[in-house]
Design a protein around this motif. Structure first.
Motif, PDB file in Angstrom:
ATOM      1  N   VAL A 161       8.162   8.888   0.064  1.00  0.00           N
ATOM      2  CA  VAL A 161       6.889   8.579   0.720  1.00  0.00           C
ATOM      3  C   VAL A 161       7.043   7.274   1.510  1.00  0.00           C
ATOM      4  N   PRO A 162       7.102   7.333   2.844  1.00  0.00           N
ATOM      5  CA  PRO A 162       7.231   6.109   3.645  1.00  0.00           C
ATOM      6  C   PRO A 162       6.005   5.215   3.530  1.00  0.00           C
ATOM      7  N   LYS A 163       6.213   3.913   3.621  1.00  0.00           N
ATOM      8  CA  LYS A 163       5.108   2.958   3.600  1.00  0.00           C
ATOM      9  C   LYS A 163       4.181   3.217   4.780  1.00  0.00           C
ATOM     10  N   GLY A 164       2.887   3.113   4.540  1.00  0.00           N
ATOM     11  CA  GLY A 164       1.920   3.350   5.603  1.00  0.00           C
ATOM     12  C   GLY A 164       1.443   4.792   5.682  1.00  0.00           C
ATOM     13  N   THR A 165       1.999   5.668   4.833  1.00  0.00           N
ATOM     14  CA  THR A 165       1.551   7.060   4.816  1.00  0.00           C
ATOM     15  C   THR A 165       0.091   7.107   4.364  1.00  0.00           C
ATOM     16  N   PRO A 166      -0.792   7.741   5.113  1.00  0.00           N
ATOM     17  CA  PRO A 166      -2.197   7.836   4.699  1.00  0.00           C
ATOM     18  C   PRO A 166      -2.319   8.448   3.309  1.00  0.00           C
ATOM     19  N   GLY A 167      -3.173   7.856   2.486  1.00  0.00           N
ATOM     20  CA  GLY A 167      -3.367   8.354   1.131  1.00  0.00           C
ATOM     21  C   GLY A 167      -2.574   7.594   0.090  1.00  0.00           C
ATOM     22  N   MET A 168      -1.614   6.766   0.493  1.00  0.00           N
ATOM     23  CA  MET A 168      -0.877   5.930  -0.457  1.00  0.00           C
ATOM     24  C   MET A 168      -1.255   4.476  -0.231  1.00  0.00           C
ATOM     25  N   ARG A 169      -1.664   3.787  -1.299  1.00  0.00           N
ATOM     26  CA  ARG A 169      -2.014   2.365  -1.147  1.00  0.00           C
ATOM     27  C   ARG A 169      -1.671   1.588  -2.407  1.00  0.00           C
ATOM     28  N   VAL A 170      -1.311   0.332  -2.212  1.00  0.00           N
ATOM     29  CA  VAL A 170      -1.062  -0.589  -3.321  1.00  0.00           C
ATOM     30  C   VAL A 170      -2.412  -1.146  -3.762  1.00  0.00           C
ATOM     31  N   VAL A 171      -2.784  -0.917  -5.014  1.00  0.00           N
ATOM     32  CA  VAL A 171      -4.103  -1.353  -5.474  1.00  0.00           C
ATOM     33  C   VAL A 171      -4.058  -2.700  -6.182  1.00  0.00           C
ATOM     34  N   ASP A 211      -4.446  12.449  -2.135  1.00  0.00           N
ATOM     35  CA  ASP A 211      -4.176  13.448  -1.098  1.00  0.00           C
ATOM     36  C   ASP A 211      -3.217  12.895  -0.048  1.00  0.00           C
ATOM     37  N   CYS A 212      -2.130  12.298  -0.548  1.00  0.00           N
ATOM     38  CA  CYS A 212      -1.106  11.706   0.321  1.00  0.00           C
ATOM     39  C   CYS A 212      -0.181  12.817   0.825  1.00  0.00           C
ATOM     40  N   ARG A 213      -0.106  12.970   2.135  1.00  0.00           N
ATOM     41  CA  ARG A 213       0.664  14.059   2.741  1.00  0.00           C
ATOM     42  C   ARG A 213       1.984  13.561   3.325  1.00  0.00           C
ATOM     43  N   GLY A 235       7.154  -2.508  -5.130  1.00  0.00           N
ATOM     44  CA  GLY A 235       6.208  -1.517  -4.629  1.00  0.00           C
ATOM     45  C   GLY A 235       5.474  -1.945  -3.376  1.00  0.00           C
ATOM     46  N   GLU A 236       5.222  -3.241  -3.236  1.00  0.00           N
ATOM     47  CA  GLU A 236       4.535  -3.726  -2.033  1.00  0.00           C
ATOM     48  C   GLU A 236       5.513  -4.027  -0.905  1.00  0.00           C
ATOM     49  N   ARG A 237       6.680  -4.534  -1.243  1.00  0.00           N
ATOM     50  CA  ARG A 237       7.624  -4.995  -0.221  1.00  0.00           C
ATOM     51  C   ARG A 237       8.468  -3.877   0.372  1.00  0.00           C
ATOM     52  N   ALA A 238       8.638  -2.784  -0.353  1.00  0.00           N
ATOM     53  CA  ALA A 238       9.549  -1.724   0.082  1.00  0.00           C
ATOM     54  C   ALA A 238       9.021  -0.978   1.309  1.00  0.00           C
ATOM     55  N   ASP A 239       9.958  -0.360   2.047  1.00  0.00           N
ATOM     56  CA  ASP A 239       9.610   0.446   3.229  1.00  0.00           C
ATOM     57  C   ASP A 239       9.205   1.864   2.851  1.00  0.00           C
ATOM     58  N   ALA A 240       9.633   2.312   1.673  1.00  0.00           N
ATOM     59  CA  ALA A 240       9.327   3.667   1.200  1.00  0.00           C
ATOM     60  C   ALA A 240       9.397   3.674  -0.322  1.00  0.00           C
ATOM     61  N   VAL A 241       8.807   4.710  -0.913  1.00  0.00           N
ATOM     62  CA  VAL A 241       8.798   4.833  -2.369  1.00  0.00           C
ATOM     63  C   VAL A 241       9.215   6.249  -2.758  1.00  0.00           C
ATOM     64  N   VAL A 242      10.102   6.344  -3.744  1.00  0.00           N
ATOM     65  CA  VAL A 242      10.427   7.645  -4.333  1.00  0.00           C
ATOM     66  C   VAL A 242       9.430   7.880  -5.460  1.00  0.00           C
ATOM     67  N   VAL A 243       8.588   8.893  -5.306  1.00  0.00           N
ATOM     68  CA  VAL A 243       7.528   9.187  -6.268  1.00  0.00           C
ATOM     69  C   VAL A 243       7.900  10.405  -7.102  1.00  0.00           C
TER      70      VAL A 243
END
Length: 404
Positions: A197-207, A227-229, A171-179
């Motif tokens: 959802v590409p990495k760096g998309t506003p609204g998505m973060r690794v907590v 509210d990840c767009r 989840g942290e290392r990938a370039d994108a995530v299928v949600v």
């Protein structure tokens, strides 16, 4: 019926075995101890796999796709050995080296298999060089994927995602995530869709990153979506809700990936059996004498039994992958392979630790690590219980509402 590895795939199998022995094994303990440290040694391997795929070798997760049936044995009069069988054979060898390291090879994520299985040509092209993870599990939705509450709503030309995902491999290392998210919780399974959802998309973060029993070389993340767009075209499959088809589209990915998880189990179980035999021979428990099964020492008889179980798991795994390559529906066989192989791996690795006593339990041997690594194979991609439920439904012709 030919039960041997296809000749054309043997060079890839041999290469995978060399990687397992010379790349994975030497660093296996290092990254088990240094959890969350990225194995930089895998960058060269990832580049090699990219080169092989560009040359047509079909040696990665991006080639795990269901054939459309046009080249099925019935339709063409011939059989084919494609990306699915190549994938499981290579995985068996690599996991003889290390399961956790396999899971953290760049661009080999479960999300890559999802894009390959149900992505559009444009999506496949856009993400072909990306490392794509898969985010399914939630705090309130584990084995029951239909209980997903992460939401997706269309706002103009964008999807807006809200929710929390846990246990996201890479989840942290990938370039994108299928949600995986629902368009309408009231409609149940039918409204479950998957989104890129590409990495760096506003609204998505690794907590956070989670510490684990096994597969420690692989990072496991918790991801928050607020509210990840993402663009409208980033949905995998159709946005239409079809209550008759339920969420068969997003589940189709598992028909390709469950045989791969089964292959992981076969690989780590084979590693444990091979090492246990070596250690028991060194201790004088096993000899080179030919004996009947009934006259063999208890340890040897137990190893024979485990090897028979492993061979059954291996053949189930190869059948499920071969069916996918040849356009034959394989949901039942994929679940059978995953259920059998995972259970065999759990039993085999623990039994090998037991047979080798204090040596098997100590950190100077990888047996104890393999026992820890194998447990996840009976959990992720659908637990043992879920696989047995799927198998029962298929055999009895029952729907998910009829048989829970």
């Amino acid at each position: 019926m030919n039960l041997e590895n296809p000749k054309k795939l043997r060079p890839i199998v041999e290469q995978a075995r060399l990687v397992a022995e010379n790349v994975f094994r030497p660093i296996s303990r290092k990254y088990d101890t240094a959890e969350h440290a990225y194995p930089k040694e895998l960058d060269m391997l990832a580049a090699l796999l990219d080169g092989m795929n560009e040359g047509g070798a079909r040696a990665s997760a991006s080639h795990l796709s269901q054939d459309d049936g046009s080249s099925s044995p019935e339709a063409s009069g011939t059989t084919r050995n494609g990306g699915n069988l190549t994938g499981v054979l290579g995985t068996m060898e690599l996991c003889w080296g290390d399961v956790g390291l396999l899971l953290t090879i760049p661009r080999q994520g479960l999300g890559n298999a999802a894009v390959s299985a149900v992505g559009t040509p444009e999506q496949k092209e856009k993400f072909k060089k990306s490392w794509v993870a898969m985010a399914i599990t939630e705090p309130g939705a584990g084995s029951d994927s239909a209980a997903i509450r992460t939401s997706a709503r269309l706002d103009g030309d964008e999807w807006v995602l809200r929710g929390e995902k846990i246990f996201v491999t890479a989840g942290e290392r990938a370039d994108a995530v299928v949600v995986w998210a629902t368009l309408d919780p009231a409609l149940g399974r039918a409204a479950i869709k998957s989104f890129l959802v590409p990495k760096g998309t506003p609204g998505m973060r690794v907590v956070r990153l989670d510490k684990k029993l096994g597969i420690r070389a692989s990072d496991t993340a918790t991801i928050e979506l607020d509210d990840c767009r993402i663009p409208k075209e980033n949905i995998l499959g159709s946005p239409e809700i079809d209550t008759k088809k339920s969420f068969a589209g997003v589940m189709k990915t598992f028909d390709n990936t469950r045989p791969v998880v089964a292959a992981m189990a076969v690989g780590v179980a084979r590693a444990a059996l091979d090492r246990a035999r070596e250690l028991l021979k060194r201790a004088g428990v096993l000899t080179r004498e030919e004996r009947t099964f009934t006259r063999a020492p208890a340890a040897e008889s137990e190893l024979h039994r485990l090897e028979a179980e492993l061979e059954a798991a291996r053949l189930l795994t190869m059948k499920a992958a071969w069916m996918a390559d040849n356009g034959i529906p394989n949901s039942l066989e994929a679940s059978m392979a995953k259920a059998k192989a995972a259970r065999v791996a759990n039993e085999t690795t623990l039994k090998c630790v037991e047979l080798c006593g204090t040596v098997g339990y100590a950190e100077q041997e990888l047996l104890e690590k393999w026992a820890r690594d194998s447990k996840i194979l009976d959990i992720f991609e659908g637990t043992q219980q879920i696989q047995m439920l799927i198998i029962a439904r298929r055999l009895l012709g029952k729907s998910s509402t009829e048989l829970r």
